[in-house]
Design a protein around this motif. Structure first.
Motif, short mmCIF file in Angstrom:
data_model
loop_
_atom_site.label_atom_id
_atom_site.label_comp_id
_atom_site.label_asym_id
_atom_site.label_seq_id
_atom_site.Cartn_x
_atom_site.Cartn_y
_atom_site.Cartn_z
N ASP A 12 0.85 -1.19 0.00
CA ASP A 12 0.00 0.00 0.00
C ASP A 12 0.89 1.25 0.00
O ASP A 12 1.60 1.51 0.96
CB ASP A 12 -0.87 -0.06 1.26
CG ASP A 12 -1.93 1.03 1.30
OD1 ASP A 12 -1.90 1.91 0.42
OD2 ASP A 12 -2.77 1.00 2.21
N TYR A 54 -0.31 4.48 -0.66
CA TYR A 54 -1.01 5.70 -0.25
C TYR A 54 -1.68 5.52 1.11
O TYR A 54 -2.46 4.59 1.30
CB TYR A 54 -2.07 6.10 -1.30
CG TYR A 54 -2.85 7.32 -0.88
CD1 TYR A 54 -2.23 8.56 -0.83
CD2 TYR A 54 -4.19 7.23 -0.50
CE1 TYR A 54 -2.93 9.68 -0.42
CE2 TYR A 54 -4.89 8.35 -0.08
CZ TYR A 54 -4.25 9.57 -0.05
OH TYR A 54 -4.93 10.69 0.37
N HIS A 66 3.90 4.99 5.26
CA HIS A 66 3.71 4.34 3.96
C HIS A 66 4.94 4.61 3.11
O HIS A 66 5.58 5.63 3.33
CB HIS A 66 2.45 4.88 3.29
CG HIS A 66 1.21 4.26 3.86
ND1 HIS A 66 0.39 3.46 3.12
CD2 HIS A 66 0.68 4.30 5.09
CE1 HIS A 66 -0.61 3.04 3.87
NE2 HIS A 66 -0.47 3.57 5.08
N ASN A 83 -4.42 6.23 3.37
CA ASN A 83 -5.76 6.80 3.39
C ASN A 83 -6.08 7.42 4.75
O ASN A 83 -6.89 8.30 4.87
CB ASN A 83 -6.81 5.73 3.08
CG ASN A 83 -6.67 5.19 1.68
OD1 ASN A 83 -5.69 4.52 1.38
ND2 ASN A 83 -7.63 5.50 0.83
CA LIG Z 1 -4.05 2.84 1.31
#
Ligand SMILES: [Ca+2]
Length: 347
Positions: A144, A146, A157, A148
């Motif tokens: 992952d 990005y 990240h 969120n």
């Molecule tokens: Ca994400």
């Protein structure tokens, strides 16, 4: 106490690191001849194409493009979904998979969303979880890129995490999957100048993930998860997705090894879902992980969703216009008052 508890895991990592470092990435055929367990029908190496556009043992869909050097799941463009699935079910229950990948793009601070490696009952069903279906059955390993949501989890990240699902769990993108993950680690694999590699092994119901993203033969541990039940007969796959943000998600090579011969298999523990008999039928084991966190209710995020470009453009433009109007009105009032005061002074 903490050190004592970590000690066995550190030894295991060191041994695994040594074993991985000794492998020859450039010559899987020679490795197969030497060690005898390379599974060509679950592997993907250059040259990819057989006759025509087909890749032997693999099928691809969505935005996926095959070149001489890589299989690109998504280009660095918005709203793309691509997949690459091995169409031969994995028949061994102890395996190790080595994957050479490359995630890269023009974005300096905004990029996404990431890709996933799958070992699942079904294949080729597109959906919202990095391009695969939600409520999947099997194992998902997410890369992952990005974030969120930064409020609930503290990790940075790009983030690698693993989730085992029996079909009942939802992957919550708004929480970056932290509600349903078994374990994860931060790994700076994006836009690396070095070859980025990951090794996932499932041996004797233990799932281990290691990365090699800094070049050379330095393998780094990401996680070890004990008591994971995965059946035989599932499919290896790769999917990636882009949304408002984008990246190139490339798979360069996949090499799967049958490590059954190294250790006698440990049967899955008896539980409500997995009824174990004297001779366990590995094909009927229900995916399960003892360390899976319990699902938590979804709480709406206070962080605003990323808006499309036109929305952001007009928002900024409107804010600019409002500021100009406000400054103009206030300036006008002040100028008028001063003007009137000056007039009074003269008359
Ligand atoms: Ca994400």
């Amino acid at each position: 106490m903490e050190v004592m508890r970590l000690f066995p895991a550190l030894i295991l990592f060191s041994l695994l690191s040594l074993s991985l470092a000794n492998k020859d990435w450039d010559d899987p055929e020679r490795l197969a001849e030497e060690e005898g367990y390379y599974k060509r029908e679950h592997s993907l190496t250059q040259p990819y194409q057989g006759r025509g556009m087909d890749i032997p043992f693999w099928e691809f869909g969505g935005s996926t493009v095959v070149t001489n050097d890589y299989v690109r799941l998504t280009p660095d463009r918005q709203s793309k979904q691509g997949s690459l699935w091995n169409h031969v079910p994995v028949g061994v229950h102890n395996w190790e998979i080595l994957i050479h990948f490359h995630v890269h793009g023009a974005g300096k601070t905004l990029f996404g969303d990431g890709f996933a490696i799958w070992y699942t009952k079904e294949r080729n069903v597109m959906g919202p979880v990095f391009g695969n279906q939600d409520y999947f059955v099997g194992l998902g390993v997410f890369f992952d890129t990005y974030s969120n949501h930064n409020g609930e989890h503290a990790h940075e990240h790009p983030y690698i995490s693993a989730m085992v699902n029996n079909g009942s769990l939802h992957y919550d993108h708004d929480r970056d999957g932290t509600h349903s993950q078994m374990a994860g680690c931060h790994a700076k694999f994006r836009n690396s100048d070095e070859d980025t590699l990951v090794a996932i092994s499932y041996i004797n119901r233990q799932l281990i993930l290691m990365t090699n993203i800094n070049g050379g033969r330095s393998w780094e541990p990401c996680f070890v998860i004990n008591d994971v039940d995965l059946p035989t007969g599932y499919y290896i796959g790769f999917t990636a997705t882009t949304g408002d943000l984008a990246d190139n998600h490339d798979i360069i090579s996949v090499k799967l090894y049958d490590v059954e011969s190294q250790d006698p298999p440990t049967p899955p523990k008896a539980n409500a879902e997995n009824t174990v008999t004297q001779e366990p039928d590995w094909s009927t084991v229900v995916p399960r992980a003892a360390s899976q966190e319990l699902p938590r209710p979804h709480v709406e995020d206070s962080k605003p969703f990323l808006k499309p470009f036109w929305y952001r453009f007009f928002s900024v433009t409107m804010l600019g216009v409002l500021i100009v109007v406000f400054v103009g009105v206030v300036g006008g009032v002040i100028w008028k008052r001063r003007h009137e005061r000056n007039k009074k002074r003269f008359f």
